[in-house]
Design a protein around this motif. Sequence first.
Motif, PDB file in Angstrom:
ATOM      1  N   GLU A 129      24.418  26.384  61.104  1.00 57.91           N
ATOM      2  CA  GLU A 129      25.136  27.445  60.398  1.00 57.91           C
ATOM      3  C   GLU A 129      25.669  28.473  61.382  1.00 57.91           C
ATOM      4  OE1 GLU A 129      22.898  29.225  57.236  1.00 57.91           O
ATOM      5  OE2 GLU A 129      22.067  27.312  56.586  1.00 57.91           O
ATOM      6  N   PHE A 130      24.821  28.877  62.329  1.00 57.05           N
ATOM      7  CA  PHE A 130      25.247  29.856  63.321  1.00 57.05           C
ATOM      8  C   PHE A 130      26.377  29.298  64.188  1.00 57.05           C
ATOM      9  CE2 PHE A 130      21.066  32.489  63.539  1.00 57.05           C
ATOM     10  CZ  PHE A 130      21.307  32.923  62.254  1.00 57.05           C
ATOM     11  N   SER A 131      26.316  27.995  64.489  1.00 58.77           N
ATOM     12  CA  SER A 131      27.398  27.381  65.262  1.00 58.77           C
ATOM     13  C   SER A 131      28.711  27.478  64.510  1.00 58.77           C
ATOM     14  CB  SER A 131      27.070  25.914  65.557  1.00 58.77           C
ATOM     15  OG  SER A 131      25.968  25.799  66.422  1.00 58.77           O
ATOM     16  N   LEU A 132      28.671  27.203  63.208  1.00 65.84           N
ATOM     17  CA  LEU A 132      29.889  27.308  62.400  1.00 65.84           C
ATOM     18  C   LEU A 132      30.381  28.747  62.345  1.00 65.84           C
ATOM     19  CD1 LEU A 132      29.016  24.921  59.419  1.00 65.84           C
ATOM     20  CD2 LEU A 132      30.518  24.453  61.364  1.00 65.84           C
ATOM     21  N   GLY A 133      29.440  29.693  62.282  1.00 66.73           N
ATOM     22  CA  GLY A 133      29.825  31.099  62.294  1.00 66.73           C
ATOM     23  C   GLY A 133      30.533  31.480  63.578  1.00 66.73           C
ATOM     24  N   SER A 134      30.103  30.885  64.690  1.00 64.92           N
ATOM     25  CA  SER A 134      30.735  31.183  65.974  1.00 64.92           C
ATOM     26  C   SER A 134      32.141  30.600  66.056  1.00 64.92           C
ATOM     27  CB  SER A 134      29.870  30.646  67.125  1.00 64.92           C
ATOM     28  OG  SER A 134      29.870  29.230  67.145  1.00 64.92           O
ATOM     29  N   TYR A 135      32.463  29.633  65.185  1.00 63.76           N
ATOM     30  CA  TYR A 135      33.820  29.086  65.118  1.00 63.76           C
ATOM     31  C   TYR A 135      34.764  30.040  64.385  1.00 63.76           C
ATOM     32  CZ  TYR A 135      32.667  24.342  66.732  1.00 63.76           C
ATOM     33  OH  TYR A 135      32.298  23.250  67.488  1.00 63.76           O
ATOM     34  N   GLY A 136      34.214  31.056  63.755  1.00 66.45           N
ATOM     35  CA  GLY A 136      35.024  32.000  63.004  1.00 66.45           C
ATOM     36  C   GLY A 136      34.975  31.772  61.505  1.00 66.45           C
ATOM     37  N   LEU A 137      34.187  30.799  61.047  1.00 61.46           N
ATOM     38  CA  LEU A 137      34.048  30.558  59.618  1.00 61.46           C
ATOM     39  C   LEU A 137      33.311  31.737  58.983  1.00 61.46           C
ATOM     40  CD1 LEU A 137      34.599  28.167  57.583  1.00 61.46           C
ATOM     41  CD2 LEU A 137      32.193  27.582  57.856  1.00 61.46           C
ATOM     42  N   PRO A 138      33.755  32.222  57.816  1.00 58.82           N
ATOM     43  CA  PRO A 138      33.051  33.331  57.161  1.00 58.82           C
ATOM     44  C   PRO A 138      31.574  32.995  56.954  1.00 58.82           C
ATOM     45  CG  PRO A 138      35.161  32.945  56.101  1.00 58.82           C
ATOM     46  CD  PRO A 138      34.978  31.833  57.085  1.00 58.82           C
ATOM     47  N   TRP A 139      30.712  33.972  57.223  1.00 61.54           N
ATOM     48  CA  TRP A 139      29.270  33.724  57.173  1.00 61.54           C
ATOM     49  C   TRP A 139      28.814  33.289  55.782  1.00 61.54           C
ATOM     50  CZ3 TRP A 139      26.670  33.034  61.431  1.00 61.54           C
ATOM     51  CH2 TRP A 139      27.112  33.637  62.621  1.00 61.54           C
ATOM     52  N   ALA A 140      29.489  33.776  54.737  1.00 62.94           N
ATOM     53  CA  ALA A 140      29.091  33.402  53.379  1.00 62.94           C
ATOM     54  C   ALA A 140      29.304  31.920  53.105  1.00 62.94           C
ATOM     55  CB  ALA A 140      29.866  34.236  52.363  1.00 62.94           C
ATOM     56  N   LEU A 141      30.235  31.290  53.847  1.00 68.77           N
ATOM     57  CA  LEU A 141      30.540  29.883  53.622  1.00 68.77           C
ATOM     58  C   LEU A 141      29.723  28.944  54.512  1.00 68.77           C
ATOM     59  CD1 LEU A 141      34.438  29.934  53.325  1.00 68.77           C
ATOM     60  CD2 LEU A 141      32.752  29.863  51.478  1.00 68.77           C
ATOM     61  N   THR A 142      29.194  29.468  55.622  1.00 71.23           N
ATOM     62  CA  THR A 142      28.552  28.577  56.590  1.00 71.23           C
ATOM     63  C   THR A 142      27.393  27.756  56.023  1.00 71.23           C
ATOM     64  OG1 THR A 142      27.150  30.383  57.419  1.00 71.23           O
ATOM     65  CG2 THR A 142      29.241  29.991  58.557  1.00 71.23           C
ATOM     66  N   PRO A 143      26.537  28.295  55.137  1.00 66.88           N
ATOM     67  CA  PRO A 143      25.458  27.452  54.619  1.00 66.88           C
ATOM     68  C   PRO A 143      25.967  26.235  53.847  1.00 66.88           C
ATOM     69  CG  PRO A 143      25.031  29.765  54.156  1.00 66.88           C
ATOM     70  CD  PRO A 143      26.444  29.671  54.621  1.00 66.88           C
ATOM     71  N   TYR A 144      27.065  26.409  53.116  1.00 61.99           N
ATOM     72  CA  TYR A 144      27.588  25.323  52.294  1.00 61.99           C
ATOM     73  C   TYR A 144      28.370  24.308  53.141  1.00 61.99           C
ATOM     74  CZ  TYR A 144      26.350  28.739  48.763  1.00 61.99           C
ATOM     75  OH  TYR A 144      25.652  29.649  48.005  1.00 61.99           O
ATOM     76  N   VAL A 145      29.206  24.813  54.029  1.00 68.35           N
ATOM     77  CA  VAL A 145      29.978  23.911  54.895  1.00 68.35           C
ATOM     78  C   VAL A 145      29.030  23.097  55.774  1.00 68.35           C
ATOM     79  CG1 VAL A 145      31.688  23.779  56.731  1.00 68.35           C
ATOM     80  CG2 VAL A 145      32.003  25.397  54.865  1.00 68.35           C
ATOM     81  N   ALA A 146      27.983  23.746  56.292  1.00 66.19           N
ATOM     82  CA  ALA A 146      27.026  23.041  57.153  1.00 66.19           C
ATOM     83  C   ALA A 146      26.401  21.869  56.422  1.00 66.19           C
ATOM     84  CB  ALA A 146      25.943  24.011  57.624  1.00 66.19           C
ATOM     85  N   ARG A 147      25.986  22.082  55.196  1.00 61.99           N
ATOM     86  CA  ARG A 147      25.314  21.021  54.439  1.00 61.99           C
ATOM     87  C   ARG A 147      26.280  19.923  54.003  1.00 61.99           C
ATOM     88  NH1 ARG A 147      22.747  25.555  54.420  1.00 61.99           N
ATOM     89  NH2 ARG A 147      20.479  25.697  54.205  1.00 61.99           N
ATOM     90  N   VAL A 148      27.523  20.294  53.711  1.00 61.28           N
ATOM     91  CA  VAL A 148      28.519  19.283  53.347  1.00 61.28           C
ATOM     92  C   VAL A 148      28.820  18.391  54.550  1.00 61.28           C
ATOM     93  CG1 VAL A 148      30.938  18.923  52.715  1.00 61.28           C
ATOM     94  CG2 VAL A 148      29.558  20.598  51.467  1.00 61.28           C
ATOM     95  N   VAL A 149      28.986  18.997  55.737  1.00 62.46           N
ATOM     96  CA  VAL A 149      29.248  18.212  56.951  1.00 62.46           C
ATOM     97  C   VAL A 149      28.075  17.266  57.219  1.00 62.46           C
ATOM     98  CG1 VAL A 149      29.521  18.323  59.454  1.00 62.46           C
ATOM     99  CG2 VAL A 149      30.787  19.905  57.990  1.00 62.46           C
ATOM    100  N   ILE A 150      26.858  17.770  57.081  1.00 61.54           N
ATOM    101  CA  ILE A 150      25.674  16.924  57.285  1.00 61.54           C
ATOM    102  C   ILE A 150      25.658  15.791  56.273  1.00 61.54           C
ATOM    103  CG2 ILE A 150      23.159  16.872  57.148  1.00 61.54           C
ATOM    104  CD1 ILE A 150      23.228  19.799  58.207  1.00 61.54           C
ATOM    105  N   GLY A 151      25.982  16.097  55.017  1.00 59.38           N
ATOM    106  CA  GLY A 151      26.019  15.059  53.988  1.00 59.38           C
ATOM    107  C   GLY A 151      27.054  13.988  54.296  1.00 59.38           C
ATOM    108  N   ILE A 152      28.222  14.398  54.785  1.00 58.52           N
ATOM    109  CA  ILE A 152      29.262  13.422  55.142  1.00 58.52           C
ATOM    110  C   ILE A 152      28.782  12.521  56.267  1.00 58.52           C
ATOM    111  CG2 ILE A 152      31.567  13.181  56.165  1.00 58.52           C
ATOM    112  CD1 ILE A 152      32.367  15.714  54.623  1.00 58.52           C
ATOM    113  N   GLU A 153      28.113  13.104  57.261  1.00 57.11           N
ATOM    114  CA  GLU A 153      27.592  12.285  58.361  1.00 57.11           C
ATOM    115  C   GLU A 153      26.537  11.300  57.870  1.00 57.11           C
ATOM    116  OE1 GLU A 153      28.155  14.290  62.636  1.00 57.11           O
ATOM    117  OE2 GLU A 153      26.401  15.007  61.541  1.00 57.11           O
TER     118      GLU A 153
END
Length: 305
Positions: free
Chosen positions: A33-57
């Motif tokens: 999540e913190f890695s995604l935040g460092s990409y500039g993704l809004p912090w409110a979205l990082t928990p959801y995007v992180a889990r979706v990316v993991i699910g896709i993998e």
Amino acid sequence: MIQKTLPRLSIFLIGIFFLVSAVAKLFPVISFEFSLGSYGLPWALTPYVARVVIGIELILGGLLVLQYRLRKVSIPLAVSFLLLMTLVLVYRWITAGADADCGCMGAWLEMTPIQSILKNVILLIILLLAQRFIVSSIPSSFHNYLMGIFAIIALTAPFIVEPVYVGANSSRDTQEVRRLDVDLFYTKNQEDSPKTDLKNGKHIIAFLSISCPHCQKAANKLGIIQRQHPEYPIHLFINGNDETVNEFRKQYKCEEVPFSKLLQPQFLQLSGPELPSIQYIQDGMIQREVNYLDIDNAGIEEFLN
């Protein structure tokens, strides 16, 4: 025989790699999540995007390991995903530099954008070469049904194993605005007084103990936020000696954040019993206390403006 076996073995191993990559990001998921935040993704979205990316993998890893419709489904999906991630890595390279951690293997292994791009290129070449030697197969409707169930399970599993944190009660505006005894930062006994005048104006201060796991994560996140917005008036008070504090700042990548060492008993007197203690202060008055998971750019902007 080798011509038939080697492509399938290669695809199987790439599938295992996708699964390992997903697990590395999931445990602990907050690092990703913190890695995604460092990409500039809004912090409110990082928990959801992180889990979706993991699910896709997880889905792609399972499809490749099970050799499901390789030519028509599994390999094209894996190739598309790798191409998309490579574009993201190029963006990371341009914006954060060649030495930044891309977060591709979570907290298990640091990789630079260049290393991860090369890794993706190798995987793409292997997949595209293997695809040429794979004989198409048509699965039964039952197999299609099972793979559909597997995809749903894989996509939802990260949300079940690591539920999204909702800190509704952990961050709050103080019911009664109270004064922080900021004079203690500038006493004769405090050798490492802040260079900034924290008695006046708006500031975000964080009390961190080097041995506290949550403080370590808070330092990491605040470091990311400070790099994104150097103008934010953030100041860290870290409990420890010179050597341990410097190691702490380097390890958790918060070296850009202004800091002071603060020892007991002043540290506990100012921080309170719960750590990390992150306080939004104005003219020495505590306006808001936040949990490190809830602090974000939007909340800081609202406070400062």
